[in-house]
Design a protein around this motif. Structure first.
Motif, PDB file in Angstrom:
ATOM      1  N   ILE A   1      56.136  24.371-137.528  1.00  0.00           N
ATOM      2  CA  ILE A   1      54.989  25.175-137.971  1.00  0.00           C
ATOM      3  C   ILE A   1      54.502  26.059-136.814  1.00  0.00           C
ATOM      4  CG2 ILE A   1      52.565  25.066-138.691  1.00  0.00           C
ATOM      5  CD1 ILE A   1      53.334  22.609-140.365  1.00  0.00           C
ATOM      6  N   GLU A   2      54.449  25.463-135.622  1.00  0.00           N
ATOM      7  CA  GLU A   2      54.058  26.232-134.437  1.00  0.00           C
ATOM      8  C   GLU A   2      55.029  27.395-134.202  1.00  0.00           C
ATOM      9  OE1 GLU A   2      52.859  25.481-129.758  1.00  0.00           O
ATOM     10  OE2 GLU A   2      54.106  24.003-130.808  1.00  0.00           O
ATOM     11  N   MET A   3      56.322  27.155-134.381  1.00  0.00           N
ATOM     12  CA  MET A   3      57.321  28.194-134.178  1.00  0.00           C
ATOM     13  C   MET A   3      57.124  29.347-135.168  1.00  0.00           C
ATOM     14  SD  MET A   3      61.477  27.774-134.036  1.00  0.00           S
ATOM     15  CE  MET A   3      61.719  27.405-135.778  1.00  0.00           C
ATOM     16  N   ILE A   4      56.870  29.033-136.429  1.00  0.00           N
ATOM     17  CA  ILE A   4      56.692  30.063-137.455  1.00  0.00           C
ATOM     18  C   ILE A   4      55.422  30.868-137.199  1.00  0.00           C
ATOM     19  CG2 ILE A   4      56.274  30.444-139.907  1.00  0.00           C
ATOM     20  CD1 ILE A   4      58.075  27.956-140.419  1.00  0.00           C
ATOM     21  N   LEU A   5      54.320  30.189-136.893  1.00  0.00           N
ATOM     22  CA  LEU A   5      53.080  30.910-136.594  1.00  0.00           C
ATOM     23  C   LEU A   5      53.242  31.780-135.348  1.00  0.00           C
ATOM     24  CD1 LEU A   5      50.377  28.186-137.344  1.00  0.00           C
ATOM     25  CD2 LEU A   5      50.789  30.290-138.628  1.00  0.00           C
ATOM     26  N   GLY A   6      53.980  31.274-134.374  1.00  0.00           N
ATOM     27  CA  GLY A   6      54.234  32.064-133.176  1.00  0.00           C
ATOM     28  C   GLY A   6      55.032  33.317-133.480  1.00  0.00           C
ATOM     29  N   GLN A   7      55.999  33.200-134.400  1.00  0.00           N
ATOM     30  CA  GLN A   7      56.799  34.371-134.785  1.00  0.00           C
ATOM     31  C   GLN A   7      55.934  35.412-135.487  1.00  0.00           C
ATOM     32  OE1 GLN A   7      60.348  34.800-134.262  1.00  0.00           O
ATOM     33  NE2 GLN A   7      59.671  36.881-134.708  1.00  0.00           N
ATOM     34  N   ILE A   8      55.035  34.952-136.349  1.00  0.00           N
ATOM     35  CA  ILE A   8      54.131  35.885-137.022  1.00  0.00           C
ATOM     36  C   ILE A   8      53.247  36.600-136.010  1.00  0.00           C
ATOM     37  CG2 ILE A   8      52.208  36.088-138.651  1.00  0.00           C
ATOM     38  CD1 ILE A   8      53.412  33.679-140.149  1.00  0.00           C
ATOM     39  N   ALA A   9      52.690  35.843-135.073  1.00  0.00           N
ATOM     40  CA  ALA A   9      51.809  36.433-134.056  1.00  0.00           C
ATOM     41  C   ALA A   9      52.555  37.440-133.188  1.00  0.00           C
ATOM     42  CB  ALA A   9      51.207  35.330-133.189  1.00  0.00           C
ATOM     43  N   LYS A  10      53.818  37.165-132.913  1.00  0.00           N
ATOM     44  CA  LYS A  10      54.617  38.041-132.056  1.00  0.00           C
ATOM     45  C   LYS A  10      55.059  39.312-132.781  1.00  0.00           C
ATOM     46  CE  LYS A  10      58.946  36.966-131.102  1.00  0.00           C
ATOM     47  NZ  LYS A  10      60.136  36.279-130.534  1.00  0.00           N
TER      48      LYS A  10
END
Length: 393
Positions: A90-99
């Motif tokens: 979940i952290e990885m996916i949210l990080g991708q969205i933020a990036k």
């Protein structure tokens, strides 16, 4: 709460464009076991979760132009069962969205099953930015939960809410199913009273529907299960309307009830025509004009994205289709349909062309006028799809 399939007209889009609103829906296609009523896309094989999260991030990157640079205000993890996903993913996916996107989100929702919720997991979700939980309760009756093949107990449902509040969650939605065949309405009244007693800000409630490819569908075909009749289901819907209203909830969409200031932002935006990107197998997207969907196959999704392609197929809508979808979705909401928008954006004088039909439905008590906006009355919400179809071009 599940995937709304991007049905919307362009009138709301023109009104909302100045705010540059948009959302992202993440479909997590895994479940621990199959509920007997569910026909959404999922797999009970959990081995590919890490690979799936990786490909979801790849899709987010490959389709970054879909929303044309609009700000991401909402993120919604649906499924399936997103609460099965390890927190690192979940952290990885949210990080991708933020990036990848202009992500100044105002709401991040995660669908969760009560049996998945530990205090540690909840605290980590909160830390990562998840601020709203949509809990798949369905019923507080143990026998009904077993019949549905749910993995949790009624006690776990209440415990999940308590745990979430202790770690700081303030926004909740509870999913409930009505229309379970019974000799009377006592079961539904108990379920609804128990849900309201938990004091959630939001309730989503849907009638039990027999879908052909589900266990219920097979049982019904073989005579092992008899659904409740339409009148029984309609009476339970009216009980839902009455009891939720008495408890301070506003029915802002046919199946969704929120207390003032606690409407689900992502959900509301769907019905008001705000663009959103859907990623993951079977996810739907809407760009403000056209809609489309990803392949509903985990294996195909992983294969196509592994080749640096996208599994998305666009459905180009005609002007009449856009107008009909605007009518269909708008009527289901508190805000209704705007005849000035219909005239200016679609070039159709719907008020004149459907005048006789509208007058007849007004006489039946199915419609409510607010200036030049037309919406459904409480009585009319029982017939939402039929009323919309009577107004279609």
């Amino acid at each position: 709460m599940k995937i709304f399939k991007g049905l919307a007209g362009i009138g709301y889009i023109r009104k909302l464009k100045e705010f540059k609103l948009a959302g992202i829906y993440i479909h997590i296609p895994f479940c621990r076991q199959a509920c007997h009523y569910c026909d959404f896309h999922f797999s009970t094989n959990l081995d590919s979760m890490s690979r799936m999260a990786e490909m979801i991030c790849r899709e987010l990157e490959l389709r970054k132009g879909y929303l044309r640079g609009q700000d991401i205000k909402t993120v919604y993890f649906g499924g399936g069962t997103p609460s099965l996903l390890p927190v690192a993913l979940i952290e990885m996916i949210l990080g991708q969205i933020a990036k990848t996107y202009n992500a100044g989100w105002e709401e991040v929702t995660l669908e969760a099953n009560p049996d998945d919720l530990s205090s540690e997991k909840l605290a980590t979700w909160k830390y990562l930015g998840v601020d709203r939980l949509s809990l798949g309760i369905q019923s507080f009756d143990e026998e009904v939960l077993k019949f549905y093949n749910r993995a949790h107990t009624a006690e776990e449902s209440k415990s999940a809410i308590e745990k979430a509040r202790k770690v700081g969650f303030e926004k909740f939605s509870l999913d409930l199913i009505y229309g379970f065949p019974q000799p009377n309405h006592d079961l539904w009244k108990r379920d609804l009273a128990t849900a309201i007693a938990q004091n959630p800000g939001h309730i989503s409630s849907y009638a039990l529907t027999v879908e052909e490819k589900t266990a219920l569908g097979m049982w019904s075909k073989r005579g092992r299960f008899t659904p409740a009749d339409e009148d029984f289901v309609a009476e339970q819907f009216e009980i839902l309307q009455e009891q939720s209203s008495k408890s301070g909830y506003i029915q802002y969409e046919v199946s969704n009830f929120g207390k003032p200031g606690q409407f689900a932002l992502h959900n509301r935006n769907y019905w008001q025509g705000v663009p959103y990107l859907g990623v993951g197998p079977s996810a739907h997207s809407f760009d403000g004009k056209n809609r489309g969907a990803n392949s509903a196959s985990n294996a195909r999704y992983l294969k196509v994205l592994g080749q640096e392609n996208t599994p998305f197929t666009e459905d180009n809508l005609s002007e009449d289709e856009r107008l009909n979808e605007y009518i269909l979705t708008g009527l289901r909401t508190l805000w209704g349909i705007d005849f000035d928008v219909i005239h200016s954006d679609f070039g159709v004088d719907l008020l004149s062309s459907r005048q006789a039909v509208i007058r007849q439905m007004e006489a039946e008590g199915w419609l409510i006028w607010k200036d030049k906006n037309l919406s459904l009355s409480k009585k009319g919400k029982l017939l939402a799809d039929s009323i919309a179809a009577a107004l279609f071009i």
